[in-house]
Write an enzyme that holds these catalytic residues in place. Sequence first.
Site, PDB file in Angstrom:
ATOM      1  N   HIS A 128      76.456   8.940  27.622  1.00 14.39           N
ATOM      2  CA  HIS A 128      77.913   9.120  27.560  1.00 14.39           C
ATOM      3  C   HIS A 128      78.512   8.647  26.240  1.00 14.39           C
ATOM      4  CE1 HIS A 128      78.069   4.864  29.116  1.00 14.39           C
ATOM      5  NE2 HIS A 128      79.133   4.818  28.348  1.00 14.39           N
ATOM      6  N   ASP A 158      71.781   8.733  32.172  1.00 19.25           N
ATOM      7  CA  ASP A 158      72.664   8.207  31.126  1.00 19.25           C
ATOM      8  C   ASP A 158      71.885   7.571  29.974  1.00 19.25           C
ATOM      9  OD1 ASP A 158      75.055   7.837  29.868  1.00 19.25           O
ATOM     10  OD2 ASP A 158      75.757   6.212  31.160  1.00 19.25           O
ATOM     11  N   SER A 235      78.367  -0.167  25.792  1.00 13.28           N
ATOM     12  CA  SER A 235      77.462   0.873  26.292  1.00 13.28           C
ATOM     13  C   SER A 235      76.320   1.132  25.317  1.00 13.28           C
ATOM     14  CB  SER A 235      78.222   2.182  26.496  1.00 13.28           C
ATOM     15  OG  SER A 235      78.823   2.224  27.751  1.00 13.28           O
TER      16      SER A 235
END
Length: 390
Positions: A128, A158, A235
């Site tokens: 993402h 992911d 992230s």
Amino acid sequence: MSSMRFLLLGSVAIVSLGGCSLPVNMPGNQTPNSQAQNPTSAPAPAPPPILQSSGDPNFVVNVVQKVGSAVVRIDSARTITSPAPDEFGDPFFRRFFGEELQPRQRVERGSGSGFIISANGQILTNSHVVNGADTVTVRLKDGRTFDGRVIGEDPVTDVAVVTIDTQNLPTIALGNSDVVQPGEAVIAIGNPLGLDNTVTSGIISATGRSGSAIGASDKRVDYIQTDAAINPGNSGGPLLNVRGEVIAMNTAIIRGAQGLGFAIPINTAQRIAQELIANGKVDHPYLGIQMATLTPEIRERISKLGINLATDKGVLLIAVIARSPAANAGLREGDVIQSINNQPVTDVEQVQKLVENSRIGIPLQIQVQRDGRNLQVAVRPAPLPVQRES
């Protein structure tokens, strides 16, 4: 249905053009007599759990000095085109607005983290963070920046791999996420909210958190939970053990909660990364079913609809997608899965794991109960149709 809000940790801006406890050692010269002479002496207090795990009060400093230079910042940008509203198709409006009625574009910018896994420029991060990006820029801790190229990404887990054109880069060793335990000390390094090279620490709070348990049922990952502070921008950054090995990749938090962060186990991330590097994509097995764990509450609700199930345990098929492998094999809504390849199943997570670990094209022998009868159905998994995040 969980009410938790699962928040991926890529930071996005829209611009107008988006361990184990160690026993406390008693003093070496203490004898039974000395204990009797001072019966009220309290044992020495145990060190905090984090220090127990590491044995070194400066272990965070040592880990950061060892691997911090291999953690990078990743900035991405993609162009989003928005069509003009339908009502502006009227000739009356076109007369007055002219070119303004053309589709409008805006640039969505995001920021995340990553870590270098090979000296020749391969970097592991979240899907993402780079999903749909037109441009990717990688900034090293020493200030150098490089244009990045996405080798491949897998939205289902992911995980993504980015590469930059350079050599002799610092790297981080990968650990073994299968052996981590709740209570172990961990360190997170990343770029939360644009604050580069931020270090936080904590412990592993839990392992094996399924995607459905934390509100991310579309992800096929058993997450590691941590209380180390992570925020948007973390992230893709590493979660490290006391030896400076990556045991997981920081990915998400639950909005509004404190101390509830989630990371992809490095064994999963490494397996997916190897496939991405080799093939540029990852194919996941797909059956085409929607299901729910059969609980007393669900059974009672179904009985009120006039449907009586002959079993109290299993996984109920709520829907079967048309023309899917499950539909082609003859599975139906209302079937209750009892076992897959002779392995009993009692909840959705068990079915998901068995399907994920299966091979595309190799039939799964699924035993279901239908109208009080036990049936064996062979379902041949197909590649999962993946929709990219918008």
